[in-house]
Scaffold this motif. Sequence first.
Motif, PDB file in Angstrom:
ATOM      1  N   THR A  74      14.876 -11.307   0.013  1.00 41.34           N
ATOM      2  CA  THR A  74      15.299 -10.181   0.855  1.00 41.34           C
ATOM      3  C   THR A  74      14.105  -9.260   1.082  1.00 41.34           C
ATOM      4  O   THR A  74      13.385  -8.933   0.137  1.00 41.34           O
ATOM      5  CB  THR A  74      16.389  -9.344   0.142  1.00 41.34           C
ATOM      6  OG1 THR A  74      17.339 -10.226  -0.418  1.00 41.34           O
ATOM      7  CG2 THR A  74      17.040  -8.375   1.089  1.00 41.34           C
ATOM      8  N   PRO A  75      13.898  -8.839   2.344  1.00 38.25           N
ATOM      9  CA  PRO A  75      12.781  -7.917   2.590  1.00 38.25           C
ATOM     10  C   PRO A  75      13.181  -6.472   2.309  1.00 38.25           C
ATOM     11  O   PRO A  75      14.233  -6.018   2.732  1.00 38.25           O
ATOM     12  CB  PRO A  75      12.502  -8.122   4.078  1.00 38.25           C
ATOM     13  CG  PRO A  75      13.816  -8.524   4.659  1.00 38.25           C
ATOM     14  CD  PRO A  75      14.615  -9.207   3.575  1.00 38.25           C
ATOM     15  N   VAL A  76      12.314  -5.758   1.554  1.00 38.02           N
ATOM     16  CA  VAL A  76      12.487  -4.321   1.327  1.00 38.02           C
ATOM     17  C   VAL A  76      11.334  -3.639   2.064  1.00 38.02           C
ATOM     18  O   VAL A  76      10.167  -3.869   1.751  1.00 38.02           O
ATOM     19  CB  VAL A  76      12.421  -3.988  -0.173  1.00 38.02           C
ATOM     20  CG1 VAL A  76      12.539  -2.484  -0.391  1.00 38.02           C
ATOM     21  CG2 VAL A  76      13.488  -4.743  -0.944  1.00 38.02           C
ATOM     22  N   LEU A  77      11.675  -2.819   3.059  1.00 42.74           N
ATOM     23  CA  LEU A  77      10.617  -2.136   3.821  1.00 42.74           C
ATOM     24  C   LEU A  77       9.933  -1.115   2.929  1.00 42.74           C
ATOM     25  O   LEU A  77      10.595  -0.337   2.239  1.00 42.74           O
ATOM     26  CB  LEU A  77      11.219  -1.400   5.012  1.00 42.74           C
ATOM     27  CG  LEU A  77      11.384  -2.159   6.314  1.00 42.74           C
ATOM     28  CD1 LEU A  77      12.031  -1.247   7.352  1.00 42.74           C
ATOM     29  CD2 LEU A  77      10.032  -2.664   6.818  1.00 42.74           C
ATOM     30  N   LEU A  78       8.598  -1.115   2.959  1.00 47.02           N
ATOM     31  CA  LEU A  78       7.858  -0.152   2.145  1.00 47.02           C
ATOM     32  C   LEU A  78       7.393   1.004   3.027  1.00 47.02           C
ATOM     33  O   LEU A  78       6.854   0.789   4.117  1.00 47.02           O
ATOM     34  CB  LEU A  78       6.652  -0.832   1.504  1.00 47.02           C
ATOM     35  CG  LEU A  78       7.001  -1.979   0.544  1.00 47.02           C
ATOM     36  CD1 LEU A  78       5.727  -2.633   0.030  1.00 47.02           C
ATOM     37  CD2 LEU A  78       7.850  -1.477  -0.615  1.00 47.02           C
TER      38      LEU A  78
ATOM     39  N   ALA B 126       4.923  -5.753   9.091  1.00 45.38           N
ATOM     40  CA  ALA B 126       4.979  -4.371   8.609  1.00 45.38           C
ATOM     41  C   ALA B 126       5.020  -4.472   7.095  1.00 45.38           C
ATOM     42  O   ALA B 126       5.499  -5.473   6.557  1.00 45.38           O
ATOM     43  CB  ALA B 126       6.232  -3.660   9.123  1.00 45.38           C
ATOM     44  N   PRO B 127       4.539  -3.436   6.384  1.00 43.44           N
ATOM     45  CA  PRO B 127       4.531  -3.519   4.921  1.00 43.44           C
ATOM     46  C   PRO B 127       5.944  -3.700   4.368  1.00 43.44           C
ATOM     47  O   PRO B 127       6.829  -2.894   4.648  1.00 43.44           O
ATOM     48  CB  PRO B 127       3.964  -2.162   4.492  1.00 43.44           C
ATOM     49  CG  PRO B 127       3.195  -1.686   5.671  1.00 43.44           C
ATOM     50  CD  PRO B 127       3.932  -2.192   6.863  1.00 43.44           C
ATOM     51  N   MET B 128       6.137  -4.809   3.659  1.00 46.43           N
ATOM     52  CA  MET B 128       7.428  -4.989   2.996  1.00 46.43           C
ATOM     53  C   MET B 128       7.235  -5.787   1.722  1.00 46.43           C
ATOM     54  O   MET B 128       6.211  -6.433   1.510  1.00 46.43           O
ATOM     55  CB  MET B 128       8.454  -5.625   3.931  1.00 46.43           C
ATOM     56  CG  MET B 128       8.073  -6.926   4.563  1.00 46.43           C
ATOM     57  SD  MET B 128       9.332  -7.430   5.772  1.00 46.43           S
ATOM     58  CE  MET B 128       8.666  -6.814   7.305  1.00 46.43           C
TER      59      MET B 128
END
Lengths: 257, 352
Positions: A86-90, A73-75
């Motif tokens: 760290t993943p940041v969800l976009l 998923a876009p992150m």
Amino acid sequence: MSSSPERLRPFFVGYLPIPKTLRGFAAFLSLALGLVGMLIAVGLSHGQNAPRTGVFEFGRESSLEGTIAVTPAPMLWTRSESGVATPVLLVGQWKFGADDVVSAFDGASVEIRGTRIMDGDMQLFEVAGSTDAVRPSPSPAPSAPTPEWTGGEHSVLRGEIIDPKCFFGVMKPGYGKVHKGCATRCISGGIPPMLWVRHATSHESFYLLVGPDDTPARDLSLPFIAEPVEIQGRVQTVEGAPFSIMRISDNAIRRIR
Amino acid sequence: MSASYRAVNWNRFKRRYDLAFLSLLVIYAATFVAVALLAHPESTAETVMIRTLGTAALLFLHITLSIGPLSRLSPRFLPLLYNRRHLGVLTFCIALLHAALSLFQFHAGGDVNPFVSLLVSNTRYDSLSQFPFEILGIGALLILALMAVTSHDFWLANLSPRAWKSIHMLVYPAYVLVVMHVALGALQDSRTPALAIALSAGATWLAVIHILAGAKAAILDRRRSDETGDHLIAVGEVSEFSPGCARLAHTPDGGIAVFRYGGNGEWLAAMSNVCAHQGGPLAEGRIVDGCVTCPWHGYQYRPESGGSPPPYDEVLPTYQVTLRGNQVLVDPAARPLDAPATPVRLDVGRER
Ligand code: HEM
Ligand code: FES
């Protein structure tokens, strides 16, 4: 002439002055209604569920640097000074995902402008609407490879499918039945579905639902949003990430209750 | 009244009435918002507004529904009835704002038209706990809209009174729809008892006052006027008639109001008890300026002809009154509108 109680009763006609005796009653009634109204307002307002403490920095633009991953998923993978990724969800504007804006940048090191959404460790970022919201990173440090999601243990989990954009701060409540219509729109519009699992303690955990084609499990999730469900799938994690991913296939989701 | 239609025939009382209920709305909303900010500082403004307006609409619907039975229980509540239609329109406006905000908040800005989204984003009609509660709100809102639009006297005159009455009885189904809208919606997510208590207290209140008002009407009905052998109805002794007031002769078609009027209360005349406006009970009215005056909205009729004073043109059927000794009798056969009954003159001196 007989005196009948009828005579003593004041008679009200709207277009004539209101009789004195009724004026007192009208004043009492207005006061009583006002007080009862206030009491009801206090009770109902105080009695609302306590909202979650997530924050959507509405109207305040920030920028973030990191490496974009388009799948599952876009992150945006950001790195702290100590080097932990760290993943940041976009997510996109309104009730849309960010796929269109970030798809050209898979694996690229970028700077993104937009609005932060935060709830505890969980971080999301609403990419700004302008065409230049995503740009190649100005600091030419070589981009570290994005971490791999590892593991794959088969699990059966119970919880509720939410849209993470609303849930983590844009809407309160961003879950449950009253929010179902909105979550349906958001997930239908490309915001990746997440499973929210509440454990016996106040502890909770989150699983990004990923379909067989390594993209968010949008169509598999849509019929089940905001309902109590049980999902089977393989769970993968990244050390330190605030959510896991759960890989699911057809018929993985069923209603409970 | 039907001489001419204006948007609203304003008067001082109506302005005060509307001002009072607008103030109630402001007080209610201000309290709701203030408590939300204090008790739940993390709330978002849109949700607080949706809830303020939704619960305010429900409160106003309760008030609207209480006025009828309260007025039947005590005439002191009649001033509330006089301008009830404005309260109904206000209730509709609040509900419309609530619905519009909900539509925007939950359905705008997505991949389908918000109105379509409202109808298709939840299709669990097979489940009670998951039932699409929005559709129940839409149903209620449509009824409130129909009532608001037809509340004007223009419609009252141009629809038959029965059609008009049926439309306005739809307020009860609307209430049930709203209760279901909340019970299957917000209540399903609520973790505190506040909303459940408010809903059930409201329903209990409405049930109690409607039952009491119904019981009172039934008791009054049992005191039916006696039929005499010759089809005349005995309405009471002359001494039981207060000047300026009426006694009611019960008939299957709504009753006959027998009024005593005149400077010394020296006349008796009878007309239909059913006001031409919205069927208000004329026998509970009074003689004001020589005219029978309806207790609900003040429509007036001349006791000797049944006709409204100019410029108005309503006419009610009259009935022939006769005296048998001290007994006042009335003939239950209505007189033709163009040949009204003859009033009876009392020998006031003898009665004293
Ligand atoms: C198109 C029509 C309507 C829609 C789309 C709608 C939508 C909603 C939604 C989404 C909620 C949940 C809000 C939340 O708890 O966050 C709600 C609650 C509520 N609605 Fe409506 N509604 C409609 C009509 C009405 C009408 C006509 C009334 C009353 C006259 C009404 C009264 C309420 C009340 C009392 C609540 C509970 C308040 C609360 O949430 O705490 N609604 N409505
Ligand atoms: S019913 Fe409205 S004035 Fe009589």
